[in-house]
Design a protein around this motif. Structure first.
Motif, PDB file in Angstrom:
ATOM      1  N   ILE A 121     -45.453  -1.407 -43.920  1.00 53.03           N
ATOM      2  CA  ILE A 121     -45.354   0.049 -43.761  1.00 53.03           C
ATOM      3  C   ILE A 121     -45.013   0.410 -42.323  1.00 53.03           C
ATOM      4  CG2 ILE A 121     -46.646   2.218 -43.855  1.00 53.03           C
ATOM      5  CD1 ILE A 121     -48.283   0.971 -46.166  1.00 53.03           C
ATOM      6  N   ILE A 122     -45.704  -0.248 -41.366  1.00 55.22           N
ATOM      7  CA  ILE A 122     -45.475   0.041 -39.945  1.00 55.22           C
ATOM      8  C   ILE A 122     -44.039  -0.278 -39.535  1.00 55.22           C
ATOM      9  CG2 ILE A 122     -46.092  -0.628 -37.587  1.00 55.22           C
ATOM     10  CD1 ILE A 122     -48.961  -1.095 -38.662  1.00 55.22           C
ATOM     11  N   PHE A 123     -43.598  -1.501 -39.886  1.00 55.47           N
ATOM     12  CA  PHE A 123     -42.270  -1.929 -39.438  1.00 55.47           C
ATOM     13  C   PHE A 123     -41.145  -1.265 -40.232  1.00 55.47           C
ATOM     14  CE2 PHE A 123     -44.665  -5.696 -37.756  1.00 55.47           C
ATOM     15  CZ  PHE A 123     -44.420  -5.406 -36.425  1.00 55.47           C
ATOM     16  N   PHE A 124     -41.431  -0.843 -41.452  1.00 61.48           N
ATOM     17  CA  PHE A 124     -40.426  -0.075 -42.191  1.00 61.48           C
ATOM     18  C   PHE A 124     -40.187   1.269 -41.505  1.00 61.48           C
ATOM     19  CE2 PHE A 124     -39.204   3.054 -45.426  1.00 61.48           C
ATOM     20  CZ  PHE A 124     -38.030   2.459 -45.884  1.00 61.48           C
ATOM     21  N   ILE A 125     -41.262   1.899 -41.062  1.00 65.21           N
ATOM     22  CA  ILE A 125     -41.134   3.172 -40.336  1.00 65.21           C
ATOM     23  C   ILE A 125     -40.386   2.952 -39.022  1.00 65.21           C
ATOM     24  CG2 ILE A 125     -42.419   4.995 -39.134  1.00 65.21           C
ATOM     25  CD1 ILE A 125     -44.608   4.644 -41.269  1.00 65.21           C
ATOM     26  N   VAL A 126     -40.723   1.859 -38.331  1.00 68.16           N
ATOM     27  CA  VAL A 126     -40.037   1.532 -37.068  1.00 68.16           C
ATOM     28  C   VAL A 126     -38.545   1.307 -37.315  1.00 68.16           C
ATOM     29  CG1 VAL A 126     -39.798  -0.215 -35.253  1.00 68.16           C
ATOM     30  CG2 VAL A 126     -42.070   0.576 -35.923  1.00 68.16           C
TER      31      VAL A 126
ATOM     32  N   LEU B 101     -24.891  -1.470 -31.146  1.00 69.13           N
ATOM     33  CA  LEU B 101     -25.367  -2.847 -30.955  1.00 69.13           C
ATOM     34  C   LEU B 101     -26.860  -2.946 -31.236  1.00 69.13           C
ATOM     35  CD1 LEU B 101     -23.366  -3.719 -27.716  1.00 69.13           C
ATOM     36  CD2 LEU B 101     -23.073  -4.784 -29.963  1.00 69.13           C
ATOM     37  N   ASP B 102     -27.634  -1.923 -30.848  1.00 68.42           N
ATOM     38  CA  ASP B 102     -29.074  -1.928 -31.091  1.00 68.42           C
ATOM     39  C   ASP B 102     -29.384  -1.940 -32.584  1.00 68.42           C
ATOM     40  OD1 ASP B 102     -30.164  -2.113 -28.585  1.00 68.42           O
ATOM     41  OD2 ASP B 102     -30.338   0.033 -28.263  1.00 68.42           O
ATOM     42  N   VAL B 103     -28.733  -1.061 -33.335  1.00 68.77           N
ATOM     43  CA  VAL B 103     -29.019  -0.983 -34.763  1.00 68.77           C
ATOM     44  C   VAL B 103     -28.512  -2.236 -35.479  1.00 68.77           C
ATOM     45  CG1 VAL B 103     -26.934   0.210 -35.576  1.00 68.77           C
ATOM     46  CG2 VAL B 103     -29.121   0.662 -36.669  1.00 68.77           C
ATOM     47  N   SER B 104     -27.424  -2.810 -35.009  1.00 71.24           N
ATOM     48  CA  SER B 104     -26.899  -4.043 -35.608  1.00 71.24           C
ATOM     49  C   SER B 104     -27.820  -5.219 -35.335  1.00 71.24           C
ATOM     50  CB  SER B 104     -25.495  -4.337 -35.066  1.00 71.24           C
ATOM     51  OG  SER B 104     -24.606  -3.289 -35.351  1.00 71.24           O
ATOM     52  N   ASP B 105     -28.241  -5.350 -34.088  1.00 65.42           N
ATOM     53  CA  ASP B 105     -29.113  -6.462 -33.710  1.00 65.42           C
ATOM     54  C   ASP B 105     -30.457  -6.365 -34.421  1.00 65.42           C
ATOM     55  OD1 ASP B 105     -29.367  -8.823 -32.298  1.00 65.42           O
ATOM     56  OD2 ASP B 105     -30.403  -7.877 -30.631  1.00 65.42           O
ATOM     57  N   SER B 106     -30.998  -5.149 -34.503  1.00 64.97           N
ATOM     58  CA  SER B 106     -32.263  -4.959 -35.199  1.00 64.97           C
ATOM     59  C   SER B 106     -32.142  -5.307 -36.677  1.00 64.97           C
ATOM     60  CB  SER B 106     -32.735  -3.508 -35.035  1.00 64.97           C
ATOM     61  OG  SER B 106     -33.940  -3.288 -35.732  1.00 64.97           O
TER      62      SER B 106
ATOM     63  N   TYR C  36     -38.629  -7.103 -28.327  1.00 66.41           N
ATOM     64  CA  TYR C  36     -37.210  -6.952 -28.013  1.00 66.41           C
ATOM     65  C   TYR C  36     -36.301  -6.982 -29.241  1.00 66.41           C
ATOM     66  CZ  TYR C  36     -36.256 -12.052 -28.209  1.00 66.41           C
ATOM     67  OH  TYR C  36     -36.105 -13.358 -28.611  1.00 66.41           O
ATOM     68  N   THR C  37     -36.818  -7.379 -30.406  1.00 61.80           N
ATOM     69  CA  THR C  37     -35.967  -7.360 -31.604  1.00 61.80           C
ATOM     70  C   THR C  37     -36.224  -6.153 -32.499  1.00 61.80           C
ATOM     71  OG1 THR C  37     -37.529  -8.687 -32.915  1.00 61.80           O
ATOM     72  CG2 THR C  37     -35.842  -9.879 -31.663  1.00 61.80           C
ATOM     73  N   VAL C  38     -37.436  -5.584 -32.447  1.00 65.49           N
ATOM     74  CA  VAL C  38     -37.794  -4.497 -33.369  1.00 65.49           C
ATOM     75  C   VAL C  38     -38.156  -3.209 -32.621  1.00 65.49           C
ATOM     76  CG1 VAL C  38     -39.337  -3.793 -35.253  1.00 65.49           C
ATOM     77  CG2 VAL C  38     -38.624  -6.190 -35.064  1.00 65.49           C
ATOM     78  N   ILE C  39     -39.008  -3.326 -31.609  1.00 64.39           N
ATOM     79  CA  ILE C  39     -39.523  -2.131 -30.930  1.00 64.39           C
ATOM     80  C   ILE C  39     -38.498  -1.522 -29.979  1.00 64.39           C
ATOM     81  CG2 ILE C  39     -41.361  -1.199 -29.483  1.00 64.39           C
ATOM     82  CD1 ILE C  39     -42.263  -2.133 -32.267  1.00 64.39           C
ATOM     83  N   THR C  40     -37.891  -2.350 -29.126  1.00 68.99           N
ATOM     84  CA  THR C  40     -36.955  -1.822 -28.127  1.00 68.99           C
ATOM     85  C   THR C  40     -35.767  -1.077 -28.741  1.00 68.99           C
ATOM     86  OG1 THR C  40     -37.579  -3.569 -26.565  1.00 68.99           O
ATOM     87  CG2 THR C  40     -35.517  -2.415 -26.147  1.00 68.99           C
ATOM     88  N   PRO C  41     -35.131  -1.590 -29.813  1.00 72.61           N
ATOM     89  CA  PRO C  41     -34.033  -0.819 -30.422  1.00 72.61           C
ATOM     90  C   PRO C  41     -34.475   0.549 -30.936  1.00 72.61           C
ATOM     91  CG  PRO C  41     -33.956  -3.092 -31.165  1.00 72.61           C
ATOM     92  CD  PRO C  41     -35.244  -2.926 -30.426  1.00 72.61           C
TER      93      PRO C  41
ATOM     94  N   PRO D 267     -33.066   4.830 -28.148  1.00 73.01           N
ATOM     95  CA  PRO D 267     -32.549   6.189 -28.381  1.00 73.01           C
ATOM     96  C   PRO D 267     -33.562   7.271 -28.046  1.00 73.01           C
ATOM     97  CG  PRO D 267     -33.018   5.081 -30.466  1.00 73.01           C
ATOM     98  CD  PRO D 267     -33.103   4.047 -29.393  1.00 73.01           C
ATOM     99  N   MET D 268     -34.854   6.991 -28.246  1.00 71.92           N
ATOM    100  CA  MET D 268     -35.881   7.978 -27.902  1.00 71.92           C
ATOM    101  C   MET D 268     -35.862   8.276 -26.409  1.00 71.92           C
ATOM    102  SD  MET D 268     -39.209   6.918 -30.136  1.00 71.92           S
ATOM    103  CE  MET D 268     -39.227   7.005 -31.933  1.00 71.92           C
TER     104      MET D 268
END
Length: 311
Positions: free
Chosen positions: A30-35, A70-75, A274-279, A283-284
């Protein structure tokens, strides 16, 4: 999920993920889906806003839109596998899929790092050569620099994958991670990997460290030598946003790639950052600290709502 026979060729790897507890897995999903959803919404919003708002057709926002892509692709390369692993107990990934995941992960990530450098160059020109900014950073120059960043990311990724493909994998196939990455995969090879690990560190580790040092020096020079005036305050504010994003991106990467791989308790946390949180945070940070971007997004949302009412 047993390890492959020691005499057979490994055809798949088993990802242990973040936890083996079903209850914790559901909460983490649930947490990472929201992220992940927030990552998509934030970065796609930046891309659409830059494309549709004529006021944002400048070199800085052109680079920012590419960084968002690139962020959304890498994530997507890593987070999608993380979410699937949290939903299912079957966490096997084929050897070929693992290679592809590593290739695209390093391709997008290293291209993004080079885009960070281009953004620092852009800010330097904007602050020190404001009258010649649009002439220096014209469309042809921006496209050429960006093409170079993408080609640099491609070259870096090819080198990383070449290091892995030359190794024999005939023994353990358990990866204590939620995605395939070069340092962990190399350790599973059934041969001495000392030299390959040194090459990996010299390639990925030195690449990240050198780029980070270049960025820190660049932003330090900009901040020290610039006398803050009304005309330059905006450019300096954007520099502050970029420094925050750079630190979030680079510090966890340096922790992972600047040493021969040894399993440490902080490895998974650094990977998550760096793979999930930073992307998600990128944008925020850019939207919250950039008044021009916030105004453009409000205009975009107003147009969307107006169109909805007319329908």
């Amino acid at each position: 999920m047993e390890q492959q026979n020691l005499t057979s060729t490994v055809t798949e790897f088993v990802l242990l993920g973040l936890t083996q507890s079903p209850e914790i897995q559901r909460c983490l999903f649930i947490i990472f889906f929201i992220v992940y959803l927030t990552t998509w919404v934030g970065n796609v919003t930046i891309i659409i806003t830059v494309i549709t708002e004529h006021q944002l057709h400048t070199p800085m926002y052109f680079l920012l839109a590419n960084l968002a892509f690139l962020d959304v692709s890498d994530s997507s390369v890593t987070a999608s596998k993380l979410l699937l692993g949290l939903l299912s107990q079957h966490r096997a990934i084929s050897f070929n899929e693992c290679i592809l995941q590593m290739f695209f992960f390093h391709f997008f990530a290293s291209a993004a790092i080079l885009v960070f450098v281009l953004m620092a160059v852009d800010r330097y020109v904007a602050i020190y050569k404001p009258l010649h900014y649009l002439n220096i950073m014209n469309q042809g120059v921006c496209v050429g620099l960006l093409a170079g960043a993408w080609m640099g990311g491609l070259a870096h990724s090819i080198v990383q994958i070449a290091l892995v493909l030359r190794l024999p994998f005939c023994g353990p196939n358990i990866l204590d991670n939620f995605y395939c990455d070069v340092p962990q995969v190399i350790k599973l090879a059934c041969t001495d990997t000392y030299l390959v690990e040194l090459l990996m560190v010299s390639n990925s580790g030195m690449f990240v460290i050198v780029m980070f040092i270049i960025l820190l020096i660049s932003y330090t020079i900009i901040l020290i030598k610039t006398h803050v005036t009304d005309g330059k305050h905006k450019a300096l504010s954007i520099c502050g946003s970029q420094i925050t994003v750079v630190c979030l991106q680079f510090i966890p990467c340096i922790f992972i790639y600047s040493r021969p791989f040894r399993k440490l308790p902080m490895d998974k946390l650094a990977s998550i950052i760096y793979t999930v949180i930073t992307p998600m945070l990128n944008p925020m940070i850019y939207m919250l600290r950039n008044s021009e971007m916030k105004k453009a997004i409000r205009r975009l949302m107003s147009r969307i709502l107006s169109s909805g009412k007319k329908l």
